[in-house]
Structure formats: structure tokens, C-alpha cells
Scaffold this active site. Structure first.
Site, PDB file in Angstrom:
ATOM      1  N   GLU A  22      19.379  17.772  21.000  1.00 21.68           N
ATOM      2  CA  GLU A  22      18.977  18.124  22.356  1.00 21.68           C
ATOM      3  C   GLU A  22      17.841  17.197  22.768  1.00 21.68           C
ATOM      4  O   GLU A  22      16.968  16.868  21.967  1.00 21.68           O
ATOM      5  CB  GLU A  22      18.510  19.585  22.449  1.00 21.68           C
ATOM      6  CG  GLU A  22      19.650  20.559  22.396  1.00 21.68           C
ATOM      7  CD  GLU A  22      19.327  21.924  22.993  1.00 21.68           C
ATOM      8  OE1 GLU A  22      18.284  22.085  23.652  1.00 21.68           O
ATOM      9  OE2 GLU A  22      20.153  22.838  22.789  1.00 21.68           O
ATOM     10  N   HIS A  78      17.363  19.633  30.059  1.00 26.10           N
ATOM     11  CA  HIS A  78      17.638  19.518  28.632  1.00 26.10           C
ATOM     12  C   HIS A  78      19.152  19.492  28.434  1.00 26.10           C
ATOM     13  O   HIS A  78      19.907  19.795  29.348  1.00 26.10           O
ATOM     14  CB  HIS A  78      16.971  20.631  27.822  1.00 26.10           C
ATOM     15  CG  HIS A  78      17.615  21.972  27.920  1.00 26.10           C
ATOM     16  ND1 HIS A  78      17.407  22.821  28.993  1.00 26.10           N
ATOM     17  CD2 HIS A  78      18.469  22.613  27.095  1.00 26.10           C
ATOM     18  CE1 HIS A  78      18.095  23.935  28.803  1.00 26.10           C
ATOM     19  NE2 HIS A  78      18.756  23.838  27.658  1.00 26.10           N
TER      20      HIS A  78
END
Length: 138
Positions: A22, A78
């Protein structure tokens, strides 16, 4: 919410470069207009493939930069590598615990490191939930 072309391209490139982990970033702007999408290191050390963390010192630095430019932090982005481009329960819980009312969140699904699917959301304290937000990559 409007994200200018160069900023959108940089954000999506960051998403692909970070795969399979991520990645995260902060939107600096005014109102619903993004002026800059700033990469921020993912400080999550235990599970960086499925979690992200923005360090307080990174946020403080960006707040200072934003103020100097007459901007503010208006949101975050994100990625969800190989997962749907929608807020997870963890995303909702973290937003509900913080100061997120009216803050934009872009979640970018990254499929196999080759395709991105960005979605935009607005968090509201009332209901403690994310709501889909129309957005434009201008």
C-alpha cells in the site's frame, strides 16, 4: 473533487510503483480542488501490503508547507493492492477515530501492478461512514 491531470498522473504512478504494498499520500488544496498530491512514506511496518500509516511528523511538515502556500490538507489517498477500490472496515474505523469529518479519501485499487481504479469518498462523522464522492481527473 477535482484532481488536476499532472497530480492525478503522479498519484496513479505512485500507486503502480508501490505495488504490491500500500502507498499513501496527502492532498493539499482549497475546498474540493486539489492543488498538489504529495507522496508520503507508508510507515506501517507490520502489514504494509494491507495497511498504511502516515506518521504525525509527516502530517505536521505538510501542514506547514500547505499554510505557507495558502492551502490546507483536504484529503488523503492510499492503495488497495489486488483488493476493491473502496474503503475497508479498517479505513472506516481509523477515519472515525480521527478528525476526518468532511475529508476526501481516494482509494486506488491496483490490479496485479498494471491497472489502477481510483474511487473518491467523503467521510462524515454523522453515521461514521464513507460516502461515494463524484470526482474528476482533470
Amino acid at each position: 473533487m477535482t484532481i488536476p491531470g499532472a497530480q492525478a498522473e503522479a498519484m496513479l504512478a505512485h500507486a503502480l510503483e508501490g505495488y504490491p504494498f500500500e502507498v499513501c499520500g496527502v492532498f493539499l488544496g482549497t475546498g474540493a480542488a486539489v492543488h498538489r498530491a504529495v507522496r508520503v512514506p507508508n510507515r506501517e511496518s507490520a502489514q504494509p501490503r494491507v495497511r498504511y500509516q502516515i506518521a504525525p511528523e509527516d502530517l505536521l511538515r505538510l501542514q506547514g508547507e500547505a499554510r505557507a502556500e495558502g492551502l490546507e490538507i483536504i484529503g488523503y489517498y492510499h492503495t488497495h493492492p489486488d483488493h476493491p477500490a473502496r474503503p475497508s472496515e479498517t479505513d472506516r474505523r481509523v477515519a472515525a477515530e480521527g478528525l476526518s469529518d468532511g475529508v476526501f479519501h481516494v482509494v486506488i485499487g491496483v490490479e496485479q501492478g498494471v491497472r489502477t481504479t481510483p474511487t473518491a469518498w467523503l467521510f462524515r462523522d454523522e453515521g461514521r461512514a464513507f460516502h461515494a464522492e463524484p470526482f474528476e481527473l482533470a
